[in-house]
Design a protein around this motif. Structure first.
Motif: not given
Length: 239
Positions: A165, A169-170, A173, A179, A184
């Motif tokens: 997860e 998300a990173r 972004l 995100a 995602v």
């Protein structure tokens, strides 16, 4: 923060996609006055080169031959690590969705891996001498195989990991600027599918013997950098 190394310091960092190994490694190299090598960018540059030369990525022999002839120049300044193929700056083109979708076809070619590992070892060796970018201080090298195949004798070897997860998300972004659910999902393929492909030729989910693990799932960027520096500090204290 670790003291200035009195002899060349080699730091090797591996980990799954989206774990933050590139940005964290750059920050660590900058703080310690070391060179920085992004080996993942080398595979992306090889992919760009093959496509630019009209080489079919399904033709493994042709891909390997093209990569051996590739005029690659890797910048190792952590504040501005450029990537050039011949006279072309490919730092931005190699980050496109097209390259991300195609890079595994090149990165899983064993002959390509052998050639790029040779170049990676040469780059690391160059930073052990006064003539390198770091003036002989050393290098932080990150990417596949670094801790186990390319630089198994590195002073500090780390596996930087994070939950699925957090990694998705990173990357969302980084690529999309946000995100949310849609962003995602849009990054799921290039993060998880690429890891699945790369795992057929490289091990980067579980730390090998002697490799320290840093889990950044619940850490901020600065906290992750500090955690990596703490591992390096222990190493430099022991040597």
């Amino acid at each position: 923060m670790p003291e200035t190394p009195t002899r060349p310091l080699v730091v090797a960092v591996d980990g799954p996609s989206g774990s933050g190994k590139s940005s964290v490694s750059r920050a660590v190299a900058s703080r310690l006055g070391l060179a920085y090598l992004d080996t993942g960018a080398m595979y992306r540059a090889a992919t760009w080169w093959c496509l630019d030369q009209g080489v079919a990525l399904v033709d493994g022999d042709a891909v390997a031959a093209a990569v051996r002839a590739m005029p690659l120049v890797m910048g190792v300044d952590p504040k501005a690590p450029g990537v050039h193929v011949g006279g072309t700056d490919v730092a931005e083109p190699i980050r496109t969705t097209e390259i991300s979708a195609a890079v595994s076809a090149v990165a899983t070619n064993l002959e390509v891996r052998d050639e790029l590992r040779r170049l990676q070892r040469a780059a690391i060796d160059a930073e052990r001498s006064d003539g390198g970018f770091s003036g002989g201080r050393g290098i932080v090298a990150e990417g596949r195989d670094i801790t186990t195949v390319v630089a198994p004798g590195a002073d500090a070897r780390l596996l930087l990991t994070a939950s699925e997860e957090a990694r998705l998300a990173r990357r969302a972004l980084e690529i999309h600027g946000q995100a949310g659910v849609a962003q995602v999902e849009a990054t799921r393929d290039q993060v998880l599918r690429r890891d699945s492909d790369d795992a057929t030729v490289s091990s980067f989910h579980v730390a090998a013997d002697g490799v320290a693990t840093v889990d950044s799932s619940a850490l901020s960027f600065e906290q992750t950098v500090d955690a990596v520096l703490a591992v390096i500090e222990q190493v430099t204290a022991d040597r």
